[in-house]
Design an enzyme around this catalytic site. Structure first.
Site, PDB file in Angstrom:
ATOM      1  N   HIS A   1       9.299  -3.533   3.520  1.00  0.00           N
ATOM      2  CA  HIS A   1       8.729  -3.500   2.227  1.00  0.00           C
ATOM      3  C   HIS A   1       9.995  -4.072   1.193  1.00  0.00           C
ATOM      4  CE1 HIS A   1       5.588  -0.490   3.342  1.00  0.00           C
ATOM      5  NE2 HIS A   1       4.794  -1.585   2.858  1.00  0.00           N
TER       6      HIS A   1
ATOM      7  N   MET B   1       0.970  -1.066   0.186  1.00  0.00           N
ATOM      8  CA  MET B   1      -0.034   0.059   0.007  1.00  0.00           C
ATOM      9  C   MET B   1       0.844   1.358  -0.070  1.00  0.00           C
ATOM     10  SD  MET B   1      -3.447  -0.974   2.101  1.00  0.00           S
ATOM     11  CE  MET B   1      -3.048  -0.463   3.781  1.00  0.00           C
TER      12      MET B   1
ATOM     13  N   GLN C   1      -2.882 -12.174   7.790  1.00  0.00           N
ATOM     14  CA  GLN C   1      -3.119 -11.934   6.322  1.00  0.00           C
ATOM     15  C   GLN C   1      -2.358 -12.996   5.440  1.00  0.00           C
ATOM     16  OE1 GLN C   1      -2.710  -7.889   4.401  1.00  0.00           O
ATOM     17  NE2 GLN C   1      -0.779  -8.387   3.970  1.00  0.00           N
TER      18      GLN C   1
ATOM     19  N   GLN D   1     -10.322  -2.430   2.341  1.00  0.00           N
ATOM     20  CA  GLN D   1      -9.854  -3.034   3.615  1.00  0.00           C
ATOM     21  C   GLN D   1      -9.943  -2.273   4.808  1.00  0.00           C
ATOM     22  OE1 GLN D   1      -5.909  -4.085   1.791  1.00  0.00           O
ATOM     23  NE2 GLN D   1      -5.067  -3.574   4.050  1.00  0.00           N
TER      24      GLN D   1
HETATM   25  P1  AMP Z   1       1.508  -2.998   3.556  1.00  0.00           P
HETATM   26  O1  AMP Z   1       2.141  -1.758   2.687  1.00  0.00           O
HETATM   27  O2  AMP Z   1       1.262  -2.501   4.898  1.00  0.00           O
HETATM   28  O3  AMP Z   1       0.258  -3.581   3.076  1.00  0.00           O
HETATM   29  O4  AMP Z   1       2.539  -4.049   3.498  1.00  0.00           O
HETATM   30  C1  AMP Z   1       2.819  -4.608   2.371  1.00  0.00           C
HETATM   31  C2  AMP Z   1       3.644  -6.070   2.465  1.00  0.00           C
HETATM   32  O5  AMP Z   1       4.736  -5.491   3.521  1.00  0.00           O
HETATM   33  C3  AMP Z   1       2.904  -6.979   3.424  1.00  0.00           C
HETATM   34  O6  AMP Z   1       3.154  -8.209   2.821  1.00  0.00           O
HETATM   35  C4  AMP Z   1       3.513  -6.544   4.677  1.00  0.00           C
HETATM   36  O7  AMP Z   1       3.364  -7.867   5.560  1.00  0.00           O
HETATM   37  C5  AMP Z   1       4.914  -6.469   4.404  1.00  0.00           C
HETATM   38  N1  AMP Z   1       5.616  -5.821   5.473  1.00  0.00           N
HETATM   39  C6  AMP Z   1       4.992  -4.674   6.160  1.00  0.00           C
HETATM   40  N2  AMP Z   1       5.777  -4.188   7.078  1.00  0.00           N
HETATM   41  C7  AMP Z   1       6.949  -5.096   7.248  1.00  0.00           C
HETATM   42  C8  AMP Z   1       7.996  -5.243   8.122  1.00  0.00           C
HETATM   43  N3  AMP Z   1       8.151  -4.738   9.264  1.00  0.00           N
HETATM   44  N4  AMP Z   1       8.971  -6.443   7.982  1.00  0.00           N
HETATM   45  C9  AMP Z   1       8.261  -7.442   7.014  1.00  0.00           C
HETATM   46  N5  AMP Z   1       7.446  -7.197   5.926  1.00  0.00           N
HETATM   47  C10 AMP Z   1       6.793  -6.036   6.297  1.00  0.00           C
END
Ligand code: AMP
Length: 281
Positions: A36, A29, A152, A60
């Site tokens: 990320h 996102m 998730q 969501q």
């Molecule tokens: P989001 O942009 O929050 O939807 O996250 C996108 C992806 O990055 C998802 O698969 C999250 O689980 C992963 N993600 C977010 N924060 C972290 C983190 N601190 N360590 C590893 N992966 C992450």
């Protein structure tokens, strides 16, 4: 790095590569951080082509949640991604993903109603729907996701299996700040005091792991110790649970692969974290 804006264009590109290259996909996102980027690096290692999507998925977010204020900075995100080997960045519009009137939803029963699903009704329906649509457009061999969002990953693995999709999820470790706070785009909401309070999640995990390593396996005792840390930090427990890593059902007696998983409100910000009890943080 090529920017792709329409679903049709994305599907055409993937269709071309799919014949003789492996495609790795990192859905996000945006408002990117090291968490990320760790997924991008892993995709680079395991796949020929890496595709990242940036889409703040309205479906969501609950009506009282932070869709409007969710942090965004496309220019910075594109700059960060350009420093890695990203072949395509897919930036669809909400109108393209949810053409009006929109009627088709994906509901992964049971597992979507536990934990975060209980306090965020409809959240995983929104996640599952957008990820199915993205998988349909990108058609990846591997999709890289963070263990940060442990539920998730469990929901989406169930969806991919139930719908016989060829895409497999690679779940990657949580990337943390030096002081233990799990990285999150929402950490930008934390100011001086709440940033300190936010450490209660990783501290509670640390405490439970320490007790587990000393032989305490009764999850009621672990829960009590973890709760005290959250309360000491003046934060509000949404849930703290000790669950089976696949079914996410609660365990009375913890074993090494039991997941401690929690959601805590610090000021107005809801934060999540989790860890396997039997490994070091
Ligand atoms: P989001 O942009 O929050 O939807 O996250 C996108 C992806 O990055 C998802 O698969 C999250 O689980 C992963 N993600 C977010 N924060 C972290 C983190 N601190 N360590 C590893 N992966 C992450």
């Amino acid at each position: 790095m090529t920017q792709v804006h329409t679903p049709e264009e994305m599907q055409g590109i993937s269709h071309n590569w799919q014949k003789d290259k492996t495609i790795g996909f990192v859905p996000t996102m945006g408002f990117l951080h090291e968490g990320h980027l760790s997924l991008v690096k892993e995709s680079n290692k395991q796949c020929d082509i890496t595709i990242v999507s940036i889409f703040v998925n309205p479906a969501q977010f609950g009506a009282s949640e932070d869709l409007g204020s969710y942090p965004r900075n496309m220019e910075r995100d594109l700059q960060l991604l350009s420093e890695y080997k990203v072949d395509y960045v897919f930036i669809p519009t909400a109108e393209d993903i949810y053409p009006k009137p929109y009627r088709t939803w994906v509901n992964v029963e049971g597992i979507s109603e536990l934990l975060c699903g209980a306090s965020r009704p409809g959240h995983f329906r929104g996640v599952a729907t957008v990820v199915l649509k993205l998988v349909n457009l990108v058609n990846p061999d591997l999709m890289f996701m963070g263990e940060k969002d442990f539920q998730q990953v469990a929901v989406l693995k169930t969806m991919l299996k139930d719908l016989n999709l060829r895409t497999k999820i690679v779940s990657c470790p949580i990337v943390r700040e030096a002081d233990g706070l799990a990285m999150s785009s929402r950490n930008t909401y934390l100011t001086g005091e709440t940033r300190q309070q936010a450490l209660c999640l990783s501290k509670a995990i640390h405490k439970a792991k320490q007790l587990f390593s000393q032989g305490i396996t009764d999850t009621k005792v672990l829960l009590q110790a973890a709760s005290e840390i959250i309360i000491e930090h003046n934060a509000e427990i949404n849930y703290i649970q000790f669950v089976h890593p696949e079914t996410l059902l609660p365990a009375e007696i913890a074993v090494a692969d039991t997941r401690m998983i929690l959601a805590v409100k610090v000021g107005k910000t809801r934060l999540i974290d989790n860890a396997q009890l039997g490994t070091l943080l």
